[in-house]
Design a protein around this motif. Structure first.
Motif, PDB file in Angstrom:
ATOM      1  N   THR A   1      32.449  26.146  49.086  1.00  0.00           N
ATOM      2  CA  THR A   1      33.487  25.349  48.430  1.00  0.00           C
ATOM      3  C   THR A   1      34.701  25.203  49.334  1.00  0.00           C
ATOM      4  OG1 THR A   1      32.727  26.139  46.270  1.00  0.00           O
ATOM      5  CG2 THR A   1      34.931  25.176  46.376  1.00  0.00           C
ATOM      6  N   LEU A   2      35.108  26.279  49.999  1.00  0.00           N
ATOM      7  CA  LEU A   2      36.260  26.221  50.895  1.00  0.00           C
ATOM      8  C   LEU A   2      35.988  25.327  52.105  1.00  0.00           C
ATOM      9  CD1 LEU A   2      37.541  29.906  50.811  1.00  0.00           C
ATOM     10  CD2 LEU A   2      38.592  27.898  49.759  1.00  0.00           C
TER      11      LEU A   2
ATOM     12  N   ALA B   1      28.951  30.818  47.543  1.00  0.00           N
ATOM     13  CA  ALA B   1      29.443  29.647  46.812  1.00  0.00           C
ATOM     14  C   ALA B   1      30.923  29.410  47.100  1.00  0.00           C
ATOM     15  CB  ALA B   1      29.210  29.826  45.318  1.00  0.00           C
ATOM     16  N   ILE B   2      31.707  30.470  47.141  1.00  0.00           N
ATOM     17  CA  ILE B   2      33.139  30.338  47.431  1.00  0.00           C
ATOM     18  C   ILE B   2      33.339  29.832  48.863  1.00  0.00           C
ATOM     19  CG2 ILE B   2      35.269  31.655  47.775  1.00  0.00           C
ATOM     20  CD1 ILE B   2      34.404  33.398  45.390  1.00  0.00           C
ATOM     21  N   ALA B   3      32.587  30.381  49.802  1.00  0.00           N
ATOM     22  CA  ALA B   3      32.723  29.955  51.202  1.00  0.00           C
ATOM     23  C   ALA B   3      32.343  28.484  51.368  1.00  0.00           C
ATOM     24  CB  ALA B   3      31.863  30.834  52.100  1.00  0.00           C
TER      25      ALA B   3
ATOM     26  N   TRP C   1      26.747  38.483  46.683  1.00  0.00           N
ATOM     27  CA  TRP C   1      26.604  37.673  47.896  1.00  0.00           C
ATOM     28  C   TRP C   1      26.450  36.194  47.561  1.00  0.00           C
ATOM     29  CZ3 TRP C   1      28.245  39.499  52.160  1.00  0.00           C
ATOM     30  CH2 TRP C   1      28.168  40.858  52.430  1.00  0.00           C
ATOM     31  N   TRP C   2      25.773  35.892  46.461  1.00  0.00           N
ATOM     32  CA  TRP C   2      25.638  34.490  46.038  1.00  0.00           C
ATOM     33  C   TRP C   2      27.008  33.915  45.677  1.00  0.00           C
ATOM     34  CZ3 TRP C   2      21.626  31.764  47.187  1.00  0.00           C
ATOM     35  CH2 TRP C   2      20.377  32.350  47.283  1.00  0.00           C
ATOM     36  N   ILE C   3      27.802  34.698  44.999  1.00  0.00           N
ATOM     37  CA  ILE C   3      29.149  34.246  44.621  1.00  0.00           C
ATOM     38  C   ILE C   3      29.996  34.027  45.878  1.00  0.00           C
ATOM     39  CG2 ILE C   3      31.283  34.945  43.456  1.00  0.00           C
ATOM     40  CD1 ILE C   3      29.474  36.369  41.377  1.00  0.00           C
ATOM     41  N   LEU C   4      29.926  34.956  46.813  1.00  0.00           N
ATOM     42  CA  LEU C   4      30.677  34.817  48.057  1.00  0.00           C
ATOM     43  C   LEU C   4      30.229  33.572  48.832  1.00  0.00           C
ATOM     44  CD1 LEU C   4      32.816  36.184  49.834  1.00  0.00           C
ATOM     45  CD2 LEU C   4      30.947  37.373  50.976  1.00  0.00           C
TER      46      LEU C   4
END
Length: 156
Positions: free
Chosen positions: A37-38, A33-35, A28-31
């Motif tokens: 960034t986008l 971070a990606i969100a 969830w932390w990775i998701l």
């Protein structure tokens, strides 16, 4: 004598308490971070596009001002040509349109026009020539109509 049953001292099996929602799992932390960034990337790209096309809004406002003050004299046509040259310099800087005049300027306007290139030729020629002639050979309404079409097709 001890008559205690060792099994009677055992407790029932207890399942561990379910985990709470916090802290989330690493996925969830990775998701997140990606969100994030986008979202930041989309914001930056949108802002760049808006600042890159700011000249177009200014040019359309100036064209509207010229249309309201339309007078069939060479100064008005010179101002309209100046507006088109400023807009062309923003959109086509590599072609150096501000140095063009006469027939090369007419060809440039027709080449970069989004539609009706052949039909617009007499209007564009008259508009460009009216900037230096004492008696204009073009009606301001026709010149504004061409300029509006030309500016309308200018997207970056």
């Amino acid at each position: 004598m001890m008559e205690q049953d060792p099994l009677s001292q055992l407790r029932d099996i207890h399942l561990p308490q379910p985990g709470g929602f916090w802290p989330p799992a690493p996925g969830w932390w990775i998701l997140l971070a990606i969100a994030l960034t986008l979202v930041v990337l989309a914001f930056v790209l949108l802002r760049q596009k808006r600042s890159k096309n700011r000249w177009l809004g200014t040019a359309k406002k100036e064209l509207q001002r010229l249309e309201q003050n339309a007078v069939a004299d060479n100064h008005w046509f010179a101002a309209l040509n100046q507006l088109l040259k400023q807009s062309a310099r923003q959109r086509y800087p590599e072609r150096i349109p501000e140095s063009l005049s006469g027939e090369p300027w007419v060809r440039f306007l027709l080449e970069t026009s989004p539609k009706d290139r052949v039909a617009s030729r007499p209007v564009v020629e008259a508009m460009v020539n009216s900037a230096w002639r004492p008696v204009p050979g073009c009606r301001p309404e026709e010149a504004v109509a061409f300029a509006r079409v030309w500016l309308g097709g200018q997207k970056c």
